[in-house]
Write a protein that holds these residues in place. Structure first.
Motif, short mmCIF file in Angstrom:
data_model
loop_
_atom_site.label_atom_id
_atom_site.label_comp_id
_atom_site.label_asym_id
_atom_site.label_seq_id
_atom_site.Cartn_x
_atom_site.Cartn_y
_atom_site.Cartn_z
N VAL A 254 19.25 13.81 21.86
CA VAL A 254 18.44 13.00 23.05
C VAL A 254 18.90 12.87 24.19
O VAL A 254 18.62 13.14 25.25
CB VAL A 254 18.10 11.62 22.38
CG1 VAL A 254 17.17 10.77 23.59
CG2 VAL A 254 17.10 12.07 21.33
N THR A 255 20.37 12.49 24.25
CA THR A 255 21.15 12.47 25.39
C THR A 255 21.33 13.87 26.19
O THR A 255 21.17 13.69 27.61
CB THR A 255 22.77 12.05 25.06
OG1 THR A 255 22.64 10.79 24.41
CG2 THR A 255 23.79 11.94 26.42
N GLU A 256 21.36 15.07 25.73
CA GLU A 256 21.41 16.34 26.47
C GLU A 256 20.08 16.27 27.07
O GLU A 256 20.34 17.09 27.91
CB GLU A 256 21.74 17.26 25.23
CG GLU A 256 21.84 18.83 25.95
CD GLU A 256 22.12 19.89 24.94
OE1 GLU A 256 21.32 20.81 24.60
OE2 GLU A 256 23.28 19.60 24.26
N LEU A 257 19.05 16.11 26.00
CA LEU A 257 17.53 16.66 26.58
C LEU A 257 17.37 15.52 27.79
O LEU A 257 16.49 15.99 28.70
CB LEU A 257 16.74 17.02 25.36
CG LEU A 257 17.16 18.08 24.55
CD1 LEU A 257 16.26 17.97 23.48
CD2 LEU A 257 16.89 19.16 25.12
N GLU A 258 17.48 14.37 27.46
CA GLU A 258 16.56 13.39 28.13
C GLU A 258 17.71 12.41 29.02
O GLU A 258 17.15 11.52 29.87
CB GLU A 258 15.81 12.31 27.47
CG GLU A 258 14.94 13.26 26.51
CD GLU A 258 13.97 12.30 25.48
OE1 GLU A 258 14.26 11.08 25.57
OE2 GLU A 258 13.15 12.99 24.89
N GLY A 259 18.88 12.68 29.14
CA GLY A 259 19.81 11.88 29.87
C GLY A 259 20.31 10.74 28.80
O GLY A 259 19.95 10.58 27.75
N SER A 260 21.47 10.16 29.27
CA SER A 260 22.11 8.96 28.42
C SER A 260 21.36 7.91 27.89
O SER A 260 20.46 7.39 28.71
CB SER A 260 23.30 8.39 29.39
OG SER A 260 23.89 7.48 28.60
N LEU A 261 21.57 7.67 26.80
CA LEU A 261 21.08 6.42 26.14
C LEU A 261 21.77 5.20 26.34
O LEU A 261 21.50 4.18 25.71
CB LEU A 261 20.99 6.69 24.66
CG LEU A 261 19.89 7.79 24.18
CD1 LEU A 261 19.92 7.97 22.81
CD2 LEU A 261 18.43 7.05 24.23
N ALA A 262 22.79 5.28 27.29
CA ALA A 262 23.49 4.02 27.52
C ALA A 262 22.69 3.14 28.08
O ALA A 262 21.95 3.49 29.20
CB ALA A 262 24.72 4.43 28.51
N GLY A 263 22.57 1.75 27.51
CA GLY A 263 21.82 0.70 28.14
C GLY A 263 20.23 0.95 27.80
O GLY A 263 19.46 0.07 28.02
N ALA B 12 25.74 0.98 18.74
CA ALA B 12 26.49 0.23 19.69
C ALA B 12 27.78 0.99 20.06
O ALA B 12 28.15 0.84 21.26
CB ALA B 12 26.95 -0.92 18.64
N ALA B 13 28.05 1.83 19.21
CA ALA B 13 29.19 2.47 19.63
C ALA B 13 28.85 3.63 20.55
O ALA B 13 29.89 4.01 21.33
CB ALA B 13 30.03 3.23 18.20
N ASN B 14 27.79 4.08 20.72
CA ASN B 14 27.13 5.02 21.52
C ASN B 14 26.70 4.47 22.66
O ASN B 14 25.91 5.02 23.42
CB ASN B 14 26.37 6.02 20.71
CG ASN B 14 27.04 7.01 19.87
OD1 ASN B 14 27.45 7.86 20.44
ND2 ASN B 14 27.12 6.74 18.68
N LYS B 15 26.79 3.25 22.91
CA LYS B 15 26.48 2.25 24.20
C LYS B 15 24.99 2.17 24.41
O LYS B 15 24.49 1.98 25.57
CB LYS B 15 27.09 3.17 25.37
CG LYS B 15 28.66 3.38 25.43
CD LYS B 15 29.33 2.18 25.23
CE LYS B 15 30.72 2.40 25.24
NZ LYS B 15 31.66 1.05 25.12
N ILE B 16 24.17 2.36 23.35
CA ILE B 16 22.93 1.96 23.32
C ILE B 16 22.58 0.42 23.65
O ILE B 16 23.55 -0.30 23.05
CB ILE B 16 22.13 2.38 22.17
CG1 ILE B 16 22.11 3.73 22.04
CG2 ILE B 16 20.68 1.85 22.14
CD1 ILE B 16 21.57 4.22 20.80
N GLY B 17 21.61 0.01 24.53
CA GLY B 17 21.82 -1.25 25.06
C GLY B 17 20.98 -2.37 24.15
O GLY B 17 21.36 -3.40 24.05
N ARG B 18 19.96 -1.69 23.35
CA ARG B 18 19.34 -2.74 22.55
C ARG B 18 18.48 -2.09 21.49
O ARG B 18 18.08 -0.88 21.78
CB ARG B 18 18.34 -3.58 23.46
CG ARG B 18 17.31 -4.32 22.56
CD ARG B 18 16.43 -5.31 23.68
NE ARG B 18 16.99 -6.19 24.51
CZ ARG B 18 17.09 -7.54 24.45
NH1 ARG B 18 16.45 -8.07 23.20
NH2 ARG B 18 17.66 -8.19 25.37
#
Length: 551
Positions: free
Chosen positions: A45-54, A79-85
């Protein structure tokens, strides 16, 4: 608390199907197996749609065995991959339609749904993980292909060493820098249903004396059906049965068909109830029965709802932009679309194809023969919604389910429909059957000209679909034998099981004769069934003289 980087080795079997990755529980319990797939999903998902951070994701499932353990892994890895919620249903529970609705209502980036749908649950049975995208629908092929690619190259994953989260307590808790929000899994969905239907009219209809029997098969539909039918519509408490989600679905098979929902069928056959419904494990599939066990085929169900759409407030308000069915589904809907002069689409099996059309504003109502019915209110099929549609049509017409169907057949003719499932055949036998049927394509000399059924073949093909919204071509989706009267025989190899192959044989026999509509369906279908077995040589190639399930 801290984030750990854990070395791992790739697994070679993590290719998601149209409904995610489904395997036996024991496969997911292997060290790192679930972790690898979650990391591959986040990376894809990160590669295709951009970072999931936050970003915010929904998480939940149907209550099957291994659900709590999988959710704790997801929390710590998110949590370890910086997802926000993460928005998680209480006790980890969410129906698949409810996740889709939540994603759309709160405009989330997506969701992780833990289900193997209608497959059995328990320590030795099935588990599944699928990712839904920001429109609320299943991930398209571009995403699932990338997930598999990432899983093949994985050498490490990220995970927090935080303590487990208590999933039973509503509210928010912090894990690393991520917020875990535990919510009532039913609230948002129940509110949506009240916006789509006239609950005052339905409550009055329920209180008029109609008797309901809703069987949730010990799946996730239970809390939703209880809230809607009992709490909001005033049905008696015992109108909804098997309403507590169980890890093994009470030892049953949570597939709402005439075989596995046998208790509902038996109850309806007594004549004590006017309206019956059953739902599968994750509540996206449905079966509708009338008094005395009158069975509504899924093919007829979507066709009737289209023909009667003015009795369904949401569809009446917005109109029918278009209708669609999956290719194997009986062609009853085609006839309604023609009469209503609205756009019609025949798509491959897989709800994502409907979702593309919905996003493009070209589809309002759709269905598939595997007991899935839905509309553009979400991007998944929706069992409880479908049952409310039927209740609305009954209330609006003042007719029983049998009366509604008889009138429909008089107007359009009847597509007698059945599906034969030959489960857990060898891959070699499945391929041999498909090869035998495929040999008919372009070989008109091999077509029977004097079939005992009297049917004459018009064409044979391997169904291919070009998505009008994006031009994507999906090939080899099932072998179709189409007859001059519109009847059809279809063969597919199913990929929804966790092991083995399943040959699905579909028979769609069209009859336009008022005197024939109430005949036994097995009698009406027998000539085409025999022709299908003859053309495929299925018994000899598989060693099976009877299907595992007849729907």
């Amino acid at each position: 608390m801290g984030v750990q980087e854990v070395p791992t080795q790739a697994f070679d079997d993590q290719k998601p199907g149209t409904s995610g990755l489904r395997k036996k529980v024991t496969v997911f319990q292997q060290p790192n197996y679930t972790n690898n797939f979650i990391q591959a999903t986040i990376d894809a998902v990160t590669e295709l749609e951009g970072s999931l951070a936050g970003a915010t994701l929904a998480v939940g499932g149907d209550g099957r065995f291994y659900l709590p353990e999988a959710i704790q892994i997801i929390i710590k890895m998110a949590a370890a991959n910086k997802i926000g919620r993460l928005v998680i249903g209480q006790n980890g529970l969410f129906s698949t339609p409810a996740v889709s609705a939540l994603i759309r209502q709160r405009q989330l980036r997506g969701g992780i749904i833990l289900t193997a749908s209608h497959n059995p649950g328990g320590p030795t049975e099935d588990f599944g993980i699928k990712y839904n995208i920001a429109n609320g629908g299943p991930a398209p092929g571009s995403v699932t292909d990338t997930i598999f690619k990432k899983s093949q190259a994985l050498t490490k994953y990220q995970i927090s060493d935080a303590a487990d989260v208590d999933l039973s307590v509503l509210g928010e808790v912090r894990v690393e820098d991520m917020i875990v929000e535990i919510v009532d899994p039913v609230d948002n969905y129940a509110t949506l249903m009240q916006e789509l239907f006239d609950f005052d009219a339905l409550k009055a209809y329920v209180s008029s004396g109609i008797k309901l029997h809703i069987d949730c098969l010990s799946g996730i539909a239970g809390p939703y059906a209880k809230r809607i039918y009992v709490d909001l519509l005033g049905a008696p408490e015992d109108a909804v049965v098997n309403a507590s989600p169980k890890p093994d679905f009470g030892g049953g098979h949570p597939d709402p068909n005439l075989v596995y929902a046998h208790d509902l069928v038996a109850a309806m056959q007594t004549g004590a109830y006017d309206f019956g419904a059953a739902f599968d494990g994750d509540a996206d599939r449905n079966m509708i029965l009338g008094k005395n066990g009158f069975f509504v085929t899924p093919s007829d169900s979507v066709a009737v709802l289209a023909a009667q759409y003015e009795h369904i407030p949401y569809l009446k308000k917005n109109g029918l932009q278009g209708v669609s069915r999956s290719m194997p589904t009986g062609a009853a809907l085609d006839l309604v679309a023609k009469k209503l002069d609205i756009e019609f689409f025949e798509v491959p099996t897989g709800w994502k194809f409907f979702g593309n059309l919905m996003d493009a504003g070209r589809l309002s109502l759709c269905g598939e023969e595997s007991f899935g019915t839905g509309s553009n209110h979400i991007r998944e099929k929706d069992g409880v919604w479908a049952s409310l549609c039927w209740l609305s049509v009954m209330a609006g017409t003042g007719q029983s389910i049998e009366q509604i169907l008889l009138k429909h057949w008089q107007d359009f003719g009847r597509n007698f429909f059945t599906r034969y499932d030959y489960e857990n055949v060898s891959s070699e036998a499945g391929d041999a059957v498909m090869t035998k049927v495929r040999s008919l394509i372009g070989n008109q000399a091999s077509w029977p000209t004097d079939a005992p059924s009297g049917h004459k073949i018009a064409s044979v093909d391997d169904f291919e679909y070009t998505d009008p919204t994006n031009g994507e071509v999906t090939s080899k989706q099932g072998l179709r034998i189409i007859f001059t009267d519109g009847s059809r025989i279809i063969f597919r190899l199913s990929g929804t099981g966790s092991s083995g192959a399943t040959i699905r044989m579909y028979i769609d026999s069209y009859i336009k004769d008022d005197a024939a509509y109430t005949q036994d369906a097995a009698v009406a279908l027998k000539p085409l069934v025999e022709l299908a077995l003859q053309l495929s040589n299925l018994a000899d190639l598989t060693g099976r003289t009877e299907p595992s399930v007849i729907t």
